[in-house]
Design an enzyme around this catalytic site. Structure first.
Site, short mmCIF file in Angstrom:
data_model
loop_
_atom_site.label_atom_id
_atom_site.label_comp_id
_atom_site.label_asym_id
_atom_site.label_seq_id
_atom_site.Cartn_x
_atom_site.Cartn_y
_atom_site.Cartn_z
N ASP A 51 0.80 -1.23 0.00
CA ASP A 51 0.00 0.00 0.00
C ASP A 51 0.83 1.28 0.00
O ASP A 51 0.41 2.31 0.52
CB ASP A 51 -0.97 0.03 1.21
CG ASP A 51 -1.88 -1.17 1.21
OD1 ASP A 51 -2.22 -1.66 0.12
OD2 ASP A 51 -2.27 -1.63 2.30
N LYS A 71 1.96 2.19 -5.08
CA LYS A 71 2.51 1.63 -6.33
C LYS A 71 1.59 1.92 -7.52
O LYS A 71 2.05 2.22 -8.61
CB LYS A 71 2.71 0.11 -6.19
CG LYS A 71 3.66 -0.28 -5.07
CD LYS A 71 3.70 -1.79 -4.88
CE LYS A 71 2.42 -2.38 -4.33
NZ LYS A 71 2.06 -1.96 -2.97
N GLY A 125 -4.56 -4.15 -3.88
CA GLY A 125 -5.56 -3.11 -4.15
C GLY A 125 -4.76 -1.88 -4.52
O GLY A 125 -4.11 -1.28 -3.68
N HIS A 126 -4.73 -1.55 -5.81
CA HIS A 126 -3.91 -0.45 -6.29
C HIS A 126 -4.82 0.70 -6.72
O HIS A 126 -5.66 0.54 -7.60
CB HIS A 126 -3.02 -0.91 -7.45
CG HIS A 126 -2.01 -1.93 -7.04
ND1 HIS A 126 -1.12 -2.52 -7.90
CD2 HIS A 126 -1.74 -2.48 -5.81
CE1 HIS A 126 -0.35 -3.37 -7.24
NE2 HIS A 126 -0.72 -3.37 -5.97
N GLN A 151 2.00 -5.95 -3.22
CA GLN A 151 2.46 -6.08 -1.83
C GLN A 151 3.77 -5.31 -1.63
O GLN A 151 4.00 -4.35 -2.34
CB GLN A 151 2.61 -7.56 -1.43
CG GLN A 151 1.29 -8.31 -1.31
CD GLN A 151 0.75 -8.82 -2.64
OE1 GLN A 151 1.44 -9.47 -3.40
NE2 GLN A 151 -0.50 -8.50 -2.94
P1 GDP Z 1 -0.74 0.43 -3.54
O1 GDP Z 1 -1.35 -0.84 -3.10
O2 GDP Z 1 0.73 0.47 -3.29
O3 GDP Z 1 -1.06 0.80 -4.95
O4 GDP Z 1 -1.37 1.58 -2.62
P2 GDP Z 1 -2.93 1.72 -2.23
O5 GDP Z 1 -3.69 2.18 -3.40
O6 GDP Z 1 -3.41 0.50 -1.54
O7 GDP Z 1 -2.84 2.82 -1.10
C1 GDP Z 1 -2.32 4.08 -1.35
C2 GDP Z 1 -3.40 5.13 -1.04
O8 GDP Z 1 -2.81 6.41 -0.92
C3 GDP Z 1 -4.43 5.27 -2.15
O9 GDP Z 1 -5.65 5.63 -1.58
C4 GDP Z 1 -3.88 6.41 -2.99
O10 GDP Z 1 -4.89 7.11 -3.70
C5 GDP Z 1 -3.30 7.28 -1.94
N1 GDP Z 1 -2.13 8.08 -2.31
C6 GDP Z 1 -1.09 7.72 -3.14
N2 GDP Z 1 -0.15 8.68 -3.14
C7 GDP Z 1 -0.59 9.65 -2.30
C8 GDP Z 1 -0.04 10.89 -1.86
O11 GDP Z 1 1.07 11.29 -2.21
N3 GDP Z 1 -0.78 11.60 -0.96
C9 GDP Z 1 -1.98 11.19 -0.51
N4 GDP Z 1 -2.62 11.97 0.36
N5 GDP Z 1 -2.54 10.03 -0.92
C10 GDP Z 1 -1.84 9.28 -1.79
P1 IMO Z 2 -0.92 -4.12 -2.29
O1 IMO Z 2 -0.46 -4.66 -3.63
C1 IMO Z 2 -1.00 -4.55 2.03
C2 IMO Z 2 -1.05 -8.65 3.60
C3 IMO Z 2 -2.29 -9.04 4.35
C4 IMO Z 2 -1.70 -10.04 5.31
C5 IMO Z 2 -0.63 -10.75 4.48
C6 IMO Z 2 -1.07 -12.06 3.88
O2 IMO Z 2 -2.19 -3.37 -2.36
O3 IMO Z 2 0.19 -3.35 -1.65
P2 IMO Z 2 -2.60 -12.68 1.81
O4 IMO Z 2 -4.05 -12.40 1.56
O5 IMO Z 2 -1.70 -12.15 0.78
O6 IMO Z 2 -2.35 -14.13 2.12
O7 IMO Z 2 -2.29 -11.90 3.19
O8 IMO Z 2 -0.29 -9.84 3.45
N1 IMO Z 2 -1.29 -8.12 2.22
C7 IMO Z 2 -1.22 -6.82 1.90
N2 IMO Z 2 -1.04 -5.73 2.68
N3 IMO Z 2 -1.12 -4.42 0.70
C8 IMO Z 2 -1.26 -5.50 -0.09
O9 IMO Z 2 -1.23 -5.44 -1.43
C9 IMO Z 2 -1.38 -6.77 0.51
N4 IMO Z 2 -1.56 -8.03 0.04
C10 IMO Z 2 -1.48 -8.84 1.10
O10 IMO Z 2 -2.83 -7.94 5.01
O11 IMO Z 2 -1.06 -9.37 6.36
MG MG Z 3 -2.89 -1.53 -1.84
#
Ligand code: GDP
Ligand code: IMO
Ligand code: MG
Length: 435
Positions: A18, A21, A45-46, A230
């Site tokens: 999270d 990416k 979840g991107h 991840q």
């Molecule tokens: P990922 O799994 O690495 O793609 O990240 P996620 O989407 O799960 O979580 C990142 C969250 O932060 C999302 O809700 C993005 O919209 C948000 N986000 C990304 N970059 C920034 C930033 O620079 N500032 C803020 N406030 N939010 C951001």
């Molecule tokens: P993105 O790509 C954050 C974590 C789960 C749990 C562990 C194992 O959005 O960064 P799983 O379902 O993979 O067997 O769970 O890994 N986990 C993540 N945490 N971002 C993710 O993906 C994750 N995918 C799995 O919370 O701790």
């Molecule tokens: Mg994510």
């Protein structure tokens, strides 16, 4: 002599996932031709925000909004077909992904079957306090079957006879475990055959030998962006085992998970938040259980893009980042969510761990040790100014610049971009990895 421009860039999470990416991939897709997911599944979840419009992708590569670019789901991904098809349909409803040629799915990718998800959930319930806190999407059981050589692949689904035979064999064992060990209902063969019959015709147009496709594209000089899911600390070898996911999340797996050789990779871009978050269970040395943690969660909107769970929040951990730099052979780093710290009076950076009087500079392998590590902090003054409008490094307040420079020094890696908001535009790109 001029150095040749990187063509293959791998983007990986440097923390516990999270990191942002999705946003980074969407931003860099403009400079590439192909975007490839190479591991993980719909545990990911991107999130991307473009002109205020938000998208969350679980399986579809985050380059899909760029309609002239190709997206690939590589052999290393585990696919939940229902989720993938819902994602395709939702995108089309919103006017995106209008041509089938935008997406290729590896015929070697493994399928997440209904029993995988049921087993994942049942195990977590059974483990109680010792649970991993998985996303409950069946990721672990699907990778177990892959390694155990009983998995079902996309190519198997396309052959009705093979699919039926493999499904029957799997159900014998899975239903035994579900009913006898977990006291759950069995999975119905007929229901799966019917549902997967529909999936077969829906995904057939996208199925390809993606490894050959990518190798040919690379040899023709196309630029490829590999989208990690991840993060490094969730890597099954290099993470906080057993509180990890079931795949290798580090950059090296871009090769295995996409079917290209290591000599193809030119650049590894790590992504890290300006602080730390974690979804699920497991040790997290810099976690904040106080009001500061709450403030970060509220301002950063730190709720899982897949699970909706509140994410655990804490300070930036340079020990974790140094580990990620090494395990990924990181060329450069993106710092995201700097804006989330705009209102903090004081900001801390963890530079080492103290354990039983000793100073540790690396992440210990024993989780009992990590659990009892005390972070050693240095404190910086907050900048107390809005950074959201900054588009160049010099636009940032002095103390924000000093904070970034300090992070760079602590982890001995160059920061090449800074994100100051969720929107594509809210980014400071100091050095483009493709140039
Ligand atoms: P990922 O799994 O690495 O793609 O990240 P996620 O989407 O799960 O979580 C990142 C969250 O932060 C999302 O809700 C993005 O919209 C948000 N986000 C990304 N970059 C920034 C930033 O620079 N500032 C803020 N406030 N939010 C951001
Ligand atoms: P993105 O790509 C954050 C974590 C789960 C749990 C562990 C194992 O959005 O960064 P799983 O379902 O993979 O067997 O769970 O890994 N986990 C993540 N945490 N971002 C993710 O993906 C994750 N995918 C799995 O919370 O701790
Ligand atoms: Mg994510």
């Amino acid at each position: 002599m001029r150095k040749k421009k990187p063509k293959c860039v791998v983007v990986v999470g440097a923390q516990w996932g999270d990191e942002g990416k999705g946003k980074v991939i969407d931003l860099l897709t403009e400079f590439s031709d192909i975007v490839v997911r190479f591991q993980g599944g719909n545990n990911a979840g991107h999130t991307l925000v473009v002109g205020g419009e938000k998208f969350v992708f679980h399986l579809i590569p985050s380059g899909i909004l760029h309609e002239t670019k190709r997206c690939v789901i590589g052999n290393g991904v585990v696919i939940s077909l229902g989720v993938l098809i819902d994602e395709i349909d939702a995108l089309r409803k919103r006017g995106y992904f209008r041509s089938d040629s935008q997406l290729l799915i590896s015929e070697q990718a493994h399928l997440i079957m209904p029993y995988h998800q049921r087993l994942d959930l049942a195990r977590e319930r059974f483990q109680g306090r010792n649970r991993i806190g998985t996303t409950g999407r069946g990721i672990g059981p699907a990778y177990e079957d892959k390694m155990g050589r009983s998995g079902i692949r996309v190519a198997d689904l396309l052959d009705e006879g093979v699919f039926r035979r493999k499904l029957e064999a799997s159900l014998l064992e899975k239903n035994f475990t579900l009913t006898r060990f977990f006291k759950e209902e069995p999975c119905s063969k007929e229901e799966i055959l019917e549902e997967y019959g529909v999936f077969r015709s829906r995904i057939a147009p996208f199925v390809a030998n993606t490894s050959v496709f990518l190798n040919e594209a690379i040899s023709e000089g196309r630029r490829v962006l590999f989208e990690g899911a991840q993060g490094c600390l969730l890597d099954v070898d290099h993470g906080t085992y057993p509180f990890v996911t079931s795949s290798n999340t580090v950059a090296a797996n871009a090769c295995t998970g996409a079917g290209i050789g290591p000599t193809c990779i030119d650049y590894v871009l790590g992504v890290s938040k300006a602080y730390t978050t974690r979804d699920g269970e497991g040790p997290f040395p810099t976690e904040l259980h106080d009001e500061t943690g709450e403030r970060i969660r509220a301002r950063g909107g730190e709720y899982g893009a897949t699970t909706g769970r509140p994410r655990r929040c804490g300070w930036f951990d340079a020990v974790v980042l140094r580990h990620a730099v090494l395990m990924n052979g990181m060329s450069g780093l993106v710092i995201t969510k700097l804006d989330v710290l705009d209102e903090m009076e004081k900001i801390r950076i963890c530079t080492g761990y103290r354990y039983q009087g000793n100073l540790l500079r690396w992440v210990p392998a024993n989780m009992e040790v990590l659990k009892h590590c005390e972070p050693v902090y240095e404190e910086c003054e907050g900048w107390l100014k809005d950074t959201g409008g900054a588009r160049s490094f010099s636009d940032l307040p002095l103390r924000a610049r000093q904070y970034v420079k300090r992070l760079e020094k602590c982890i001995q890696t160059e920061v090449v971009a800074i994100s100051v908001g969720s929107d594509r535009e809210e980014t400071i790109l100091m050095k483009n990895p493709f140039s």
